[in-house]
Design an enzyme around this catalytic site. Structure first.
Site, PDB file in Angstrom:
ATOM      1  CD  GLN A 127      -5.977   1.370   1.147  1.00 16.97           C
ATOM      2  OE1 GLN A 127      -5.356   1.381   2.246  1.00 16.97           O
ATOM      3  NE2 GLN A 127      -5.939   0.133   0.478  1.00 16.97           N
ATOM      4  CE1 TYR A 165      -1.470  -0.646  -7.893  1.00 16.77           C
ATOM      5  CE2 TYR A 165      -1.487  -2.130  -9.707  1.00 16.77           C
ATOM      6  CZ  TYR A 165      -1.109  -1.178  -9.271  1.00 16.77           C
ATOM      7  OH  TYR A 165      -0.150  -0.603  -9.555  1.00 16.77           O
ATOM      8  CD  GLU A 166      -1.299  -4.435  -3.553  1.00 19.24           C
ATOM      9  OE1 GLU A 166      -1.862  -4.982  -2.351  1.00 19.24           O
ATOM     10  OE2 GLU A 166      -0.673  -5.050  -4.377  1.00 19.24           O
ATOM     11  N   GLY A 167      -6.444  -3.012  -2.452  1.00 26.11           N
ATOM     12  CA  GLY A 167      -7.557  -2.725  -1.778  1.00 26.11           C
ATOM     13  C   GLY A 167      -7.789  -1.028  -2.365  1.00 26.11           C
ATOM     14  NE  ARG A 195      -4.128  -2.124   1.634  1.00 26.80           N
ATOM     15  CZ  ARG A 195      -5.077  -2.596   2.356  1.00 26.80           C
ATOM     16  NH1 ARG A 195      -5.059  -2.209   3.445  1.00 26.80           N
ATOM     17  NH2 ARG A 195      -6.002  -3.578   1.579  1.00 26.80           N
TER      18      ARG A 195
END
Lengths: 596, 596
Positions: free
Chosen positions: B449, B442-444, B298
């Protein structure tokens, strides 16, 4: 993959209930016969054509793009584009709002505008071919000689030929005063035109047999700058007097651009090497003639983003109801399923409602301007025409910049609803984002629109046009000020109206000292003005919805919810914008260019 | 076309003057020897490598993309990618911050982070190959057995092999609890893994001989949901004990996605059909192990957008000084030229300064977090480590979402500076916009977040972590409260700090009644928090710049101007955000899903 269904119900709401178009048109002799049945029929048929014929070509057109044959200089459009265009002209769509004298159906601009929303939702890249043509038609209709009109307009109206606007050159876009293309007068009254143009949308393609380029160039000894620019008609094939095609003219596509979006439309570099052309309008008055096209084009660009906003919203909505992922924070909503549909999540709703509100606000606003154009063109009372023209002048830069900024936001939010799938071409959402991006740039960047609004339309007449629109808002506020049910809308609308008045005066005062204050404030100012217009129309729509919310038609509940969302979540942008507009030029201009 | 020059001066300012990294590192036994010379040398060399080797491949990599051979399941990366990777490992870059026990150079995270900014500026798509690898290294380093570490880590550290994270499946991304890939235990202690993964970045490529996939899958009879997910190591080729390659494993790339951007990176569908794998960490604790990677990832995604923000800004700046168009509203600035360079126009400056401020704020913020990670990992005092870990936990979702939102805004503004040319691929600007878009997903997703921040990091411990960070801000405010020169920064910083406190309490109260209030407020709340962090760092940077503005180094004048711009033009976004965050869930949740 994906879908588009023309939002006919909301279009009808705007046309019939909000704007009461039928009553309006009765006052315009040319359109007095246009009734709700005609309007609804066009919407229904337009909806079918765009959903069935154009929408399926949108994604494939983006994927395939246009191809230039370097030897023949001919451009091949994506598979299906040509056939769709044939169906388009067979159905008579190009002539919808054109002059009956040249084969048009003479229907009002407001209806054509609604149809263009559908065209753009289904396929912006394709729509630019007939869209540019319609602009060329308008310019020639206004400024051409009778002979030019007789020869060219019937072909443009029928759609047999298309048109372009050739303005930009590599070294000048915004600053057309610098353009270099030259026109040499010939003894037969024609001109030989030489020069290179770039960014010519629909500049070359295989959908029609002839393309009519409207080209800006300089006469010999023309004054420098914008006062030395003339407009010329330069056909791809020189037509004979009977309209049949003669010799190939020396105007060729030298390259097509590889670009971020609208891949289905050929963005051409156009080279002219002694191409034959004819003057349109007066020598050295070419920019004025072109501005006829450009105002319509600016509304047209706003409609492009409205179209993309609507289709992106529709698809995201389907996905959000379908996609199962996580449980609602406030408790399981679909216990029979492995997860809840993502539409239960507040932030997914925020994204969807942002797109929905931008679509519905943009629809009300743009159809209203189109109706004002009908008034401007056809009302018997000169005073009414003048008022309408003032409104169109004031609102055109707003609709161009505000709707295209909104379209960028809305398509991006709609894409975000899809998570990772949004980034994948197959799902179609990322194309809407890419396509929408050009709309903030062409036909005058959004910065140019904001300078046009604040500098020319507002400050140059000391706010007269703005006050007229403000008076209309004020009248609505006063009419409804004592209606408690309306206060959630009227209070913020009235408040924003006051703030715009103050902000305008403040910037005007500062501009006396320093013109850079206009440039520093213009962009946020335009968006504040856009919100004033949206707040006004959402308040008017909410009033109708409040009256009919118990009618049993859930459409009104939806409309009311969207209006409430708009006031709660989108209007607060003005709190930021007003601060930015008031912050002045110092923080922008203090640094030397080398220190930025 | 285009350029990238690593902003070494500003990096040094952040590292040496703002964060005083050398002093900080002296307190960490592992890094006590790292001095300014080492840091500067890495920055210089990193700048050369990224500008000379990677940047030239960025546009060509986008244009060419990756290709899958459907028969061999092998992926060919764009021309030059493989050779650049060879140079990358020959220069030892993959090992920069890796553990010396496995061949790493043991340098601090903060320095590796600065290097990654450069990598991402020059070529985000390429950088994802080693970037994912580094994530796999961290996960295995933390959770692998000694045997696994001995076999795999040296190869990952040297860069001979790369790694991936295989989480997402077609029906689950955010909601990993739904994943279906299965792992069957074998008698030899290995597992046979079967299932399909999607969106696997760098999932297959030709740059290295082996790829180590870290795969989430379910053991037989694992509990449902997230508590039944285990993590497995699944190499493309099964290594022999000596590290040489053995049999090809049954894990194949079935397709690569056609997507909006990062075309140079292969986004793979990965099919496993009884692929051999080994458990990493504890059974059913796979998500915890993966979160080690995800926090670093992140921050890494934030760095991607920081990198794109910087390079887009640099290029737009060059263009704005070069492009002549129109005259300044406040009078001709370049009388010897046919028009003024567009950098004279206030709104062009607004666009440039927006990108510049987002780059410089993002740099200060992200290097600070990286330094906190070094503290968390290596400070001898447990209390200090714990405090640092809390800060990292609090700030990670902010850096991911705030910097990627900012990157989207900044790349789009930088593109807009180019007018029509911005939309043309050749100029390179539209690629930055397209590439940056994935970073919000991406990555959440950024919504995830924001929920992590507000729900888990802030409300779950009743604001304890936030108060710690707030105390740091407050201390700075108090230290400088009586310094008149600082008041233009301190006053709005203190004001925002108060507002964040009140806003947090208000949302916390509402959340007691209805958890949807968290979901409704989270996205604007995160951006408010991001501005608090930026305002804090810009105030700190302004303090240094004020002290040194007469030093003769114009860098400090530039920094001060950027800070002033930030407070005047960007911080006002909080006025909107706070209103949105306070508007509550009603306007989002009132409508039935069918009425949206």
């Amino acid at each position: 993959m994906g879908q588009y269904v023309a939002p006919v119900r909301d279009m009808q709401f705007v046309l019939h209930e909000l704007l009461q178009v039928e009553n309006e048109l009765k006052q315009l002799p040319k359109h007095a016969e246009v009734d709700a049945d005609i309007i609804n029929q066009v919407l229904e048929e337009g909806g079918k054509f765009t959903s069935d014929i154009l929408f399926p070509l949108n994604r494939t057109g983006d994927h395939e793009g246009c191809r230039l044959n370097q030897e023949t200089h001919e451009v091949t459009t994506p598979k299906g584009f040509k056939e769709a265009y044939r169906q388009y002209i067979e159905a008579g769509w190009p002539s919808l709002s054109a002059d009956p004298e040249y084969g048009g159906q003479g229907l009002p601009v407001v209806l054509n505008n609604a149809f263009y929303e559908m065209l753009n939702s289904s396929n912006q890249a394709w729509t630019m071919y007939p869209g540019l043509s319609h602009g060329a038609y308008e310019c020639l209709h206004e400024h051409g000689t009778d002979e030019q009109k007789a020869l060219y307009l019937p072909k443009l109206v029928s759609g047999e030929w298309t048109g372009t606007m050739c303005l930009t050159e590599a070294h000048c876009g915004t600053d057309l005063g610098m353009l270099r293309s030259k026109a040499e007068p010939q003894e037969d009254g024609s001109y030989k035109i030489t020069g290179g143009k770039i960014f010519i949308s629909a500049g070359e393609h295989d959908m029609v047999e002839n393309i009519i380029h409207l080209v800006l160039a300089r006469l010999p000894d023309a004054p420098a700058g914008t006062k030395g620019i003339s407009l010329f008609l330069v056909p791809k094939f020189l037509p004979n007097a009977d309209g049949s095609l003669g010799a190939r003219n020396s105007i060729f596509c030298g390259a097509i651009e590889e670009k971020m979006g609208i891949h289905g439309n050929a963005t051409c570099q156009i080279n002219m090497d002694g191409a034959t052309g004819w003057l349109i309008g007066q020598p050295n008055k070419g920019l004025n003639a072109m501005f006829v096209m450009m105002n319509a084009a600016r509304l047209g660009v706003g409609m492009q983003s409205l179209g993309l906003t609507e289709v992106a919203y529709q698809n995201a909505l389907v996905y959000a109801k379908d996609r199962l992922q996580m449980r609602s924070l406030s408790g399981v909503k679909a216990p029979d399923k492995p997860a809840d549909p993502i539409i239960v999540h507040p932030d997914v709703r925020r994204m969807l409602l942002t797109a929905k509100a931008f679509a519905e606000g943009g629809r009300a606003f743009s159809y209203y301007i189109a109706l004002m154009i009908d008034r401007e063109l056809n009302h018997p009372d000169e005073e009414v025409r003048k008022d309408a023209a003032d409104q169109v002048a004031l609102l055109t830069p707003i609709i161009k910049a505000f709707l295209t900024d909104n379209g960028w936001i809305a398509t991006s939010e709609a894409m975000q609803v899809y998570g990772g799938h949004g980034f994948i071409a197959e799902w179609g959402m990322e194309q809407y984002v890419r396509d929408s991006r050009i709309n903030m740039i062409y036909e005058g960047t959004n910065t140019i629109q904001s300078l046009d609004l604040l500098g020319r339309k507002v400050l140059m007449d000391n706010g007269a046009k703005l006050r007229k629109f403000g008076a209309q808002v004020q009248a609505f506020v006063e009419e409804n000020g004592s209606d408690e049910a309306m206060s959630e809308f009227i209070t913020p609308l009235a408040d924003l109206g006051d703030k715009v008045t103050k902000l305008t005066m403040e910037i005007g005062m500062k501009a006396f000292q320093n013109q850079d204050e206009v440039g520093a404030a213009a962009v946020p100012y335009l968006r504040v003005a856009g919100h004033l217009v949206f707040a006004y129309f959402f308040a008017r729509m909410a009033k109708i919805a409040l009256e009919k919310q118990d009618s049993g038609d859930s459409f009104y509940k939806s409309k009311l919810g969207t209006a409430r969302f708009y006031f709660a979540r989108l209007l607060p942008e003005t709190a930021m914008l007003i601060r930015q507009a008031r912050s002045g030029s110092a923080s922008l201009m203090a640094l030397d260019a080398d220190l930025i």
